[in-house]
Enzyme design. Structure first.
Site, PDB file in Angstrom:
ATOM      1  N   ASP A  36       0.857  -1.193   0.000  1.00 62.17           N
ATOM      2  CA  ASP A  36       0.000   0.000   0.000  1.00 62.17           C
ATOM      3  C   ASP A  36       0.890   1.240   0.000  1.00 62.17           C
ATOM      4  O   ASP A  36       1.858   1.308   0.768  1.00 62.17           O
ATOM      5  CB  ASP A  36      -0.896  -0.026   1.245  1.00 62.17           C
ATOM      6  CG  ASP A  36      -2.026   0.984   1.182  1.00 62.17           C
ATOM      7  OD1 ASP A  36      -1.762   2.170   0.908  1.00 62.17           O
ATOM      8  OD2 ASP A  36      -3.171   0.587   1.420  1.00 62.17           O
ATOM      9  N   ILE A  37       0.592   2.218  -0.854  1.00 62.65           N
ATOM     10  CA  ILE A  37       1.415   3.432  -0.906  1.00 62.65           C
ATOM     11  C   ILE A  37       1.130   4.375   0.260  1.00 62.65           C
ATOM     12  O   ILE A  37       1.893   5.308   0.497  1.00 62.65           O
ATOM     13  CB  ILE A  37       1.269   4.184  -2.249  1.00 62.65           C
ATOM     14  CG1 ILE A  37      -0.164   4.670  -2.446  1.00 62.65           C
ATOM     15  CG2 ILE A  37       1.751   3.337  -3.405  1.00 62.65           C
ATOM     16  CD1 ILE A  37      -0.312   5.654  -3.599  1.00 62.65           C
ATOM     17  N   ASN A  66     -13.005  -3.174   3.089  1.00 65.53           N
ATOM     18  CA  ASN A  66     -13.961  -2.079   3.202  1.00 65.53           C
ATOM     19  C   ASN A  66     -14.930  -2.200   2.029  1.00 65.53           C
ATOM     20  O   ASN A  66     -14.500  -2.324   0.879  1.00 65.53           O
ATOM     21  CB  ASN A  66     -13.243  -0.732   3.155  1.00 65.53           C
ATOM     22  CG  ASN A  66     -12.287  -0.554   4.309  1.00 65.53           C
ATOM     23  OD1 ASN A  66     -12.582  -0.931   5.439  1.00 65.53           O
ATOM     24  ND2 ASN A  66     -11.130   0.013   4.039  1.00 65.53           N
ATOM     25  N   GLY A 105     -15.488   3.238   4.406  1.00 59.91           N
ATOM     26  CA  GLY A 105     -14.102   3.651   4.231  1.00 59.91           C
ATOM     27  C   GLY A 105     -13.456   3.217   2.931  1.00 59.91           C
ATOM     28  O   GLY A 105     -12.262   3.427   2.737  1.00 59.91           O
ATOM     29  N   GLN A 106     -14.230   2.616   2.019  1.00 62.65           N
ATOM     30  CA  GLN A 106     -13.651   2.216   0.743  1.00 62.65           C
ATOM     31  C   GLN A 106     -13.345   3.461  -0.076  1.00 62.65           C
ATOM     32  O   GLN A 106     -14.209   4.312  -0.276  1.00 62.65           O
ATOM     33  CB  GLN A 106     -14.601   1.289  -0.025  1.00 62.65           C
ATOM     34  CG  GLN A 106     -13.998   0.737  -1.293  1.00 62.65           C
ATOM     35  CD  GLN A 106     -14.899  -0.262  -2.005  1.00 62.65           C
ATOM     36  OE1 GLN A 106     -15.999  -0.556  -1.558  1.00 62.65           O
ATOM     37  NE2 GLN A 106     -14.427  -0.776  -3.125  1.00 62.65           N
ATOM     38  N   HIS A 114     -10.635  -5.022  -2.963  1.00 58.99           N
ATOM     39  CA  HIS A 114      -9.274  -5.306  -2.518  1.00 58.99           C
ATOM     40  C   HIS A 114      -9.291  -5.667  -1.042  1.00 58.99           C
ATOM     41  O   HIS A 114     -10.187  -5.277  -0.299  1.00 58.99           O
ATOM     42  CB  HIS A 114      -8.320  -4.142  -2.797  1.00 58.99           C
ATOM     43  CG  HIS A 114      -8.732  -2.843  -2.199  1.00 58.99           C
ATOM     44  ND1 HIS A 114      -9.768  -2.076  -2.700  1.00 58.99           N
ATOM     45  CD2 HIS A 114      -8.255  -2.158  -1.135  1.00 58.99           C
ATOM     46  CE1 HIS A 114      -9.892  -0.971  -1.977  1.00 58.99           C
ATOM     47  NE2 HIS A 114      -8.983  -1.007  -1.014  1.00 58.99           N
ATOM     48  N   HIS A 141      -7.048  -5.596   2.427  1.00 52.34           N
ATOM     49  CA  HIS A 141      -5.898  -5.075   3.150  1.00 52.34           C
ATOM     50  C   HIS A 141      -5.348  -6.191   4.034  1.00 52.34           C
ATOM     51  O   HIS A 141      -6.115  -6.876   4.715  1.00 52.34           O
ATOM     52  CB  HIS A 141      -6.303  -3.908   4.055  1.00 52.34           C
ATOM     53  CG  HIS A 141      -6.825  -2.719   3.318  1.00 52.34           C
ATOM     54  ND1 HIS A 141      -6.024  -1.653   2.982  1.00 52.34           N
ATOM     55  CD2 HIS A 141      -8.062  -2.433   2.849  1.00 52.34           C
ATOM     56  CE1 HIS A 141      -6.747  -0.756   2.342  1.00 52.34           C
ATOM     57  NE2 HIS A 141      -7.991  -1.205   2.243  1.00 52.34           N
TER      58      HIS A 141
END
Length: 106
Positions: A30-31, A83, A89-90, A96, A98
């Protein structure tokens, strides 16, 4: 989906380094990490969210991808989060998962 950033990543348009991949998904860091180690498991096929995924086989493969990616990245214990929807919170509307280990900052 042409404007989906995760579709572009899956298709190699950004040169994102995959820490793990298989025929069903790609996995990358994750960036904007929320933990010491924070991976994203992204299916190669586009689904806006978990609500749209109607393939039990693929869901199972995604969860096995979580397990394999965690092993490759030497994650001993980790949290998984999906999410689903803006109010949950998506932020990127491509399903995807996390995968986070260590100091988690949600």
């Amino acid at each position: 989906m042409t404007d989906c950033i995760f579709c572009k990543i899956v298709n190699g348009e950004f040169g994102t380094e995959f820490v793990y991949e298989n025929e069903y998904a790609v996995v990358f860091k994750d960036i904007n990490p929320k933990a010491d180690k924070h991976l994203l498991v992204v299916p190669r096929k586009h689904f806006d969210s978990l609500k749209e995924l109607d393939d039990e086989f693929l869901l199972g493969k995604l969860m096995m991808t979580v397990k394999e990616a965690a092993k490759v990245c030497e994650m001993k214990s980790y949290r998984t989060v999906i999410n689903t929807g803006k109010d949950a919170g998506q932020e990127v509307f491509h399903l995807h998962i996390h995968v986070m280990e260590g100091n988690i900052r949600l």
